[in-house]
Design a protein around this motif. Structure first.
Motif, mmCIF file in Angstrom:
data_model
loop_
_atom_site.group_PDB
_atom_site.id
_atom_site.type_symbol
_atom_site.label_atom_id
_atom_site.label_comp_id
_atom_site.label_asym_id
_atom_site.label_seq_id
_atom_site.Cartn_x
_atom_site.Cartn_y
_atom_site.Cartn_z
ATOM 1 N N GLY A 38 47.320 43.149 55.953
ATOM 2 C CA GLY A 38 46.531 44.352 55.734
ATOM 3 C C GLY A 38 45.417 44.094 54.739
ATOM 4 O O GLY A 38 45.501 43.161 53.916
ATOM 5 N N PHE A 39 44.380 44.911 54.791
ATOM 6 C CA PHE A 39 43.222 44.739 53.912
ATOM 7 C C PHE A 39 43.624 44.754 52.444
ATOM 8 O O PHE A 39 43.182 43.921 51.649
ATOM 9 N N ALA A 40 44.481 45.713 52.066
ATOM 10 C CA ALA A 40 44.858 45.858 50.660
ATOM 11 C C ALA A 40 45.704 44.697 50.163
ATOM 12 O O ALA A 40 45.761 44.448 48.954
ATOM 13 N N GLY A 41 46.352 43.978 51.074
ATOM 14 C CA GLY A 41 47.258 42.908 50.667
ATOM 15 C C GLY A 41 46.614 41.542 50.538
ATOM 16 O O GLY A 41 47.318 40.551 50.327
ATOM 17 N N VAL A 42 45.274 41.485 50.650
ATOM 18 C CA VAL A 42 44.563 40.203 50.617
ATOM 19 C C VAL A 42 43.444 40.276 49.590
ATOM 20 O O VAL A 42 42.770 41.307 49.466
ATOM 21 N N THR A 43 43.232 39.199 48.850
ATOM 22 C CA THR A 43 42.116 39.115 47.914
ATOM 23 C C THR A 43 41.102 38.095 48.409
ATOM 24 O O THR A 43 41.416 37.253 49.270
ATOM 25 N N LEU A 44 39.894 38.156 47.847
ATOM 26 C CA LEU A 44 38.898 37.138 48.179
ATOM 27 C C LEU A 44 39.412 35.749 47.826
ATOM 28 O O LEU A 44 39.149 34.767 48.532
ATOM 29 N N GLU A 45 40.152 35.673 46.724
ATOM 30 C CA GLU A 45 40.692 34.385 46.297
ATOM 31 C C GLU A 45 41.686 33.848 47.322
ATOM 32 O O GLU A 45 41.719 32.641 47.605
ATOM 33 N N ASP A 46 42.508 34.733 47.899
ATOM 34 C CA ASP A 46 43.450 34.312 48.945
ATOM 35 C C ASP A 46 42.700 33.702 50.129
ATOM 36 O O ASP A 46 43.099 32.674 50.680
ATOM 37 N N ILE A 47 41.615 34.381 50.514
ATOM 38 C CA ILE A 47 40.841 33.924 51.669
ATOM 39 C C ILE A 47 40.197 32.572 51.375
ATOM 40 O O ILE A 47 40.241 31.652 52.185
ATOM 41 N N GLY A 48 39.601 32.449 50.197
ATOM 42 C CA GLY A 48 38.987 31.188 49.822
ATOM 43 C C GLY A 48 39.995 30.062 49.773
ATOM 44 O O GLY A 48 39.736 28.952 50.258
ATOM 45 N N ARG A 49 41.154 30.359 49.201
ATOM 46 C CA ARG A 49 42.199 29.337 49.077
ATOM 47 C C ARG A 49 42.632 28.823 50.450
ATOM 48 O O ARG A 49 42.953 27.639 50.610
ATOM 49 N N ALA A 50 42.616 29.698 51.452
ATOM 50 C CA ALA A 50 43.059 29.315 52.794
ATOM 51 C C ALA A 50 42.161 28.268 53.424
ATOM 52 O O ALA A 50 42.595 27.532 54.318
ATOM 53 N N VAL A 51 40.911 28.180 52.960
ATOM 54 C CA VAL A 51 39.984 27.195 53.525
ATOM 55 C C VAL A 51 39.445 26.242 52.457
ATOM 56 O O VAL A 51 38.473 25.523 52.688
ATOM 57 N N GLY A 52 40.077 26.247 51.283
ATOM 58 C CA GLY A 52 39.692 25.311 50.236
ATOM 59 C C GLY A 52 38.421 25.671 49.494
ATOM 60 O O GLY A 52 37.700 24.781 49.013
ATOM 61 N N VAL A 53 38.140 26.966 49.375
ATOM 62 C CA VAL A 53 36.955 27.430 48.647
ATOM 63 C C VAL A 53 37.420 28.142 47.388
ATOM 64 O O VAL A 53 38.321 28.985 47.442
ATOM 65 N N SER A 54 36.805 27.837 46.247
ATOM 66 C CA SER A 54 37.205 28.465 44.993
ATOM 67 C C SER A 54 36.805 29.935 44.981
ATOM 68 O O SER A 54 35.887 30.357 45.702
ATOM 69 N N GLY A 55 37.492 30.712 44.151
ATOM 70 C CA GLY A 55 37.183 32.138 44.041
ATOM 71 C C GLY A 55 35.716 32.427 43.757
ATOM 72 O O GLY A 55 35.076 33.185 44.499
ATOM 73 N N PRO A 56 35.135 31.821 42.704
ATOM 74 C CA PRO A 56 33.719 32.081 42.419
ATOM 75 C C PRO A 56 32.784 31.705 43.556
ATOM 76 O O PRO A 56 31.772 32.372 43.787
ATOM 77 N N ALA A 57 33.131 30.647 44.296
ATOM 78 C CA ALA A 57 32.266 30.212 45.399
ATOM 79 C C ALA A 57 32.249 31.224 46.534
ATOM 80 O O ALA A 57 31.302 31.250 47.339
#
Length: 204
Positions: A38-57
């Motif tokens: 769900g939308f509420a259960g995911v952060t930008l950091e989670d998404i970045g981590r899934a493809v090897g991208v840092s949070g700030p990036a």
């Protein structure tokens, strides 16, 4: 027509191509994670981590998680609308056009089930402007189908009002868009079953 947040000129430089590819990778990962949690259960950091991208990036691509959702759902709505317009623009007989619309829609469902799940569940989490754009694209996509269904009804001597045709199309979309929640089934078999059911529902 309102410009999609992702309606950019095709990248011409190697750097631009790499950025576009990374954006597509992030959107795919976001769709997968949001479909699961769900939308509420995911952060930008989670998404970045899934493809090897840092949070700030992540902020080089999206200003916020909501901006990412806006772009994702406008993208898929634009794809459906434009694909439907391309099918209708072939000027085939109404029966063939309707079959091609069904086939096109099912191809999207089978290849992008996560996007369909997120669109169905998280539309209200978008910004008001993007939500309006998505709903406008969806309405025009529906009317493409309605026009073809009415033309086919006329060819067959069937008295069908526009209001009823619209109800039939919406009901058929409900049937088709439930496919990500169905039990596991082979892609080719699923296409066959959904095609038969959609055709029968539209012309019942």
């Amino acid at each position: 027509m309102t410009t999609s947040p992702s309606s950019e000129q095709p990248p011409r430089t190697r750097r631009g191509q790499a950025k576009a590819a990374r954006r597509a990778e992030l959107l795919e990962a976001a769709a997968r994670l949001m479909a699961e949690r769900g939308f509420a259960g995911v952060t930008l950091e989670d998404i970045g981590r899934a493809v090897g991208v840092s949070g700030p990036a992540m902020y080089r691509h999206f200003s916020s998680k909501t901006d990412l959702l806006d772009q994702m759902l406008v993208d898929i709505s634009q794809r459906l609308h434009d694909g439907g317009a391309e099918v209708v623009g072939r000027d085939a007989e109404p029966a063939q056009t309707l079959r091609d619309l069904i086939g096109f829609h099912i191809d999207v469902l089978v290849t992008k089930p996560d996007l369909i799940t997120v669109q169905d569940r998280d539309l209200t989490s978008m910004t008001a402007a993007a939500n309006h754009q998505v709903r406008s694209l969806q309405r025009r996509y529906v009317e493409q189908w309605v026009d073809v269904l009415l033309a086919l009804a006329r060819d067959r001597g069937v008295d069908l009002t526009r209001a009823e045709a619209r109800v039939r199309v919406h009901a058929t979309f409900g049937l088709l868009n439930s496919s990500p929640r169905l039990p596991a089934f082979g892609a080719d078999d699923l296409r066959s079953v959904l095609t038969t059911m959609a055709w029968s529902a539209l012309l019942a």
